[in-house]
Design an enzyme around this catalytic site. Sequence first.
Site, short mmCIF file in Angstrom:
data_model
loop_
_atom_site.label_atom_id
_atom_site.label_comp_id
_atom_site.label_asym_id
_atom_site.label_seq_id
_atom_site.Cartn_x
_atom_site.Cartn_y
_atom_site.Cartn_z
N GLY B 13 -41.61 12.69 104.33
CA GLY B 13 -42.98 12.72 104.22
C GLY B 13 -43.50 13.21 102.72
N VAL B 141 -43.72 19.86 102.99
CA VAL B 141 -44.90 20.87 103.52
C VAL B 141 -44.49 21.71 104.41
CG1 VAL B 141 -46.76 19.04 102.78
CG2 VAL B 141 -45.82 19.04 104.96
N ASP B 142 -43.26 21.51 105.11
CA ASP B 142 -42.65 22.22 106.18
C ASP B 142 -42.10 23.69 105.53
OD1 ASP B 142 -43.36 20.48 108.30
OD2 ASP B 142 -41.65 19.26 107.94
N ARG B 190 -42.56 20.51 113.41
CA ARG B 190 -41.69 20.15 114.66
C ARG B 190 -40.91 21.32 115.05
NH1 ARG B 190 -42.12 14.30 116.41
NH2 ARG B 190 -43.95 13.95 115.63
#
Lengths: 417, 417
Positions: B13, B141-142, B190
């Site tokens: 991503g 970004v996680d 997630r």
Amino acid sequence: MRQQNLLYAHSGGVTAVINASAAAVVAAARASGRVGKVFAAWRGIVGVLEEALIDTAGLDEAALVRLARTPGGAFGSCRFDLPHDDGGAAMDRLFAVFDAHDIGWLLYNGGNGSMDAVARIQAEAARRGHALVCVGVPKTVDNDIVGTDCCPGFGSAARYLATSMLEAGLDTASMVGSKGSVFVMEVMGRNTGWLAAATALAAQGDPDRAPHIVLVPEARFDEAAFLARVREIVERLGYCAVTVAEGIRRPDGSLLMEKSRDARGYVQLGGAGLAVARRINERLGYKFHWAIPDYLQRSAGHWLSATDRAQAEAVGRVAVEYALAGQGGTMPAIRRLQDAPYRWDVVAVDTAAVANLERSLPDGFVRADGLHVTTAACDYMRPLIEGEIPPPVAGGLPDYGRWDWAPVARRLAAWQA
Amino acid sequence: MRQQNLLYAHSGGVTAVINASAAAVVAAARASGRVGKVFAAWRGIVGVLEEALIDTAGLDEAALVRLARTPGGAFGSCRFDLPHDDGGAAMDRLFAVFDAHDIGWLLYNGGNGSMDAVARIQAEAARRGHALVCVGVPKTVDNDIVGTDCCPGFGSAARYLATSMLEAGLDTASMVGSKGSVFVMEVMGRNTGWLAAATALAAQGDPDRAPHIVLVPEARFDEAAFLARVREIVERLGYCAVTVAEGIRRPDGSLLMEKSRDARGYVQLGGAGLAVARRINERLGYKFHWAIPDYLQRSAGHWLSATDRAQAEAVGRVAVEYALAGQGGTMPAIRRLQDAPYRWDVVAVDTAAVANLERSLPDGFVRADGLHVTTAACDYMRPLIEGEIPPPVAGGLPDYGRWDWAPVARRLAAWQA
């Protein structure tokens, strides 16, 4: 000479610049030297009925500046239309509140329904021989008020959405895979496609740039034509970005947002954007991402259009002028004088002539195939999103205001709706 | 002396600052005077396998500046893990491409999976006695890469989401009605709740400000406790704002995002945010609005954290230093030296030691009731969203770059996966 008081209220969905109008009303009323107290109603017309008033004298100059840059409605809002079938009870109550607090001027900020209220309250004052002057202040992200070239609140939401589509389009283009990727963004607009149309500015005239498709309520959703176009774009570019107005309708007039069915026939409740994205996946097999900015699109004070904010302030200021001049039943409207460089001024419009009407995208703004908007639409919208006015920042976040309003003492019995 | 070439690729991503790392790699490689050509792969590791290379020599200084401020992945990206079960075919192909284009250094930008690839490629070079030096560049970004205090890309997404919650919270507060209003925002995550936690910064330590509830995957979703808390907040404030990480799970470990059932037992496919919002409506009767920013949260170049961008540039620049120093198998990591004022530097981490691990919110960051995050979490995140770096604007929109890459001529037969 005794100075009467002015009452400001706003109703309906809020915007990123509605407080800029409120702050301009307060500042103009003070500057006039002709107004006693400047009250605001807590929660719009409901607050007037409930006699829930705030004295804005507590806002000093610095607080007014802060108010003007804070999104959301600092005085609350409501979704409530003055009833027609209550034997005049609500109207009686309004005038009782006006008299109890010596209100000479009512400034009512809102959309089509609020302009109807302005016209009715002014007509009622005339019928009663009451001196109240009621003036409208236009506002709506939907841009659907008749009689004004654009509506304060729209430009900032349009700028936010066009920027979001530009950025998400770059992201989607990066993630192009072998299977085709689709990005769908659902934007506000139950009956009109102004906000959806605004996202077209992101493409900057290039048909290969996002958004590749813009679906608006003014064009019926032709699924076969839509899917064919998605396929064509994905086969050419590897991805496709789609804007969907929440209120798009099928050829039979039914709303996509109300329900759709999945492959097994289950009813799926959800927005039009999700329904469209799922359909693409079911029929074409493409992967999809979808976004629904919801309140984010109408409260993005960190990315205002300076043009929009200037217009929000202008209609607030000019509404006070109209009120003090006794021009009841009017609303200040934005008039476009020139496209480029953009020039505008403010003119008076009769609220009775525009109340409850709704301004849709004109035919020339929707492309003939119903799958995008035209260059004329972009030419109209472009100046409305221009101009930077970044907020002061503290700790990485916009430095917005927060208020603890002290209620004005009630003078009447509680209101029973 | 013959100068070898450097190859840069990014996978997974994208982020709002991934191109800032890319631009820093190109600039540092040029400035070193030790690198021949600086290639970028089109679509990450897939592009290396497909020998889809771009010569970045076409980017002049101004274009590099423009690249650094453009969100999305300018060189595309992919979701692809190097196979373990192909008898070494993919690895053979990578080294064939390196040799065909005289690649001496591979800089691979990505998350946990990409760091695994870095470790494996470096180990393979050692096994072959090949001089290739492979260095990782962390990005996600996680914020879930182990071995670094934070991950480039997270700070800007965190700033965007905290600002969005702040603004939407003001909007929701305005719309307080008699029936109670709830706003739910579903954010990415997630397996980890870093981005959801970031929205807590919007409350600035005040429990009455949005978000009132933050649901993260690290805490199991206890529906009864959650609904009781929503009711308590709505009864006190009139509204409630909730952040939901997409990956929250029920006590039995099942994901809310996969399916939920409506009142009639129909399976509802949709995100965790919608599932939570519907449940509130069904059980408590409150009106709800919900948002899912999706790609918007990781591509908001118009509202970057300057700290995040500085770190993205630093890891790109330092990765080139490590590569040229022969420190294969490492990745530059951010080390926190001090909270306030925030100070950080960059240190080398062994990718083999962190590959495929995942950094969750530590226990001390999740409130004991599982319905919010702690002050310690906010103290950790606050410096990461700080610093303004507004983009140049043209026509009301950020002035981002667009590139038409000219592919480097292929020297090998086409790759058959």
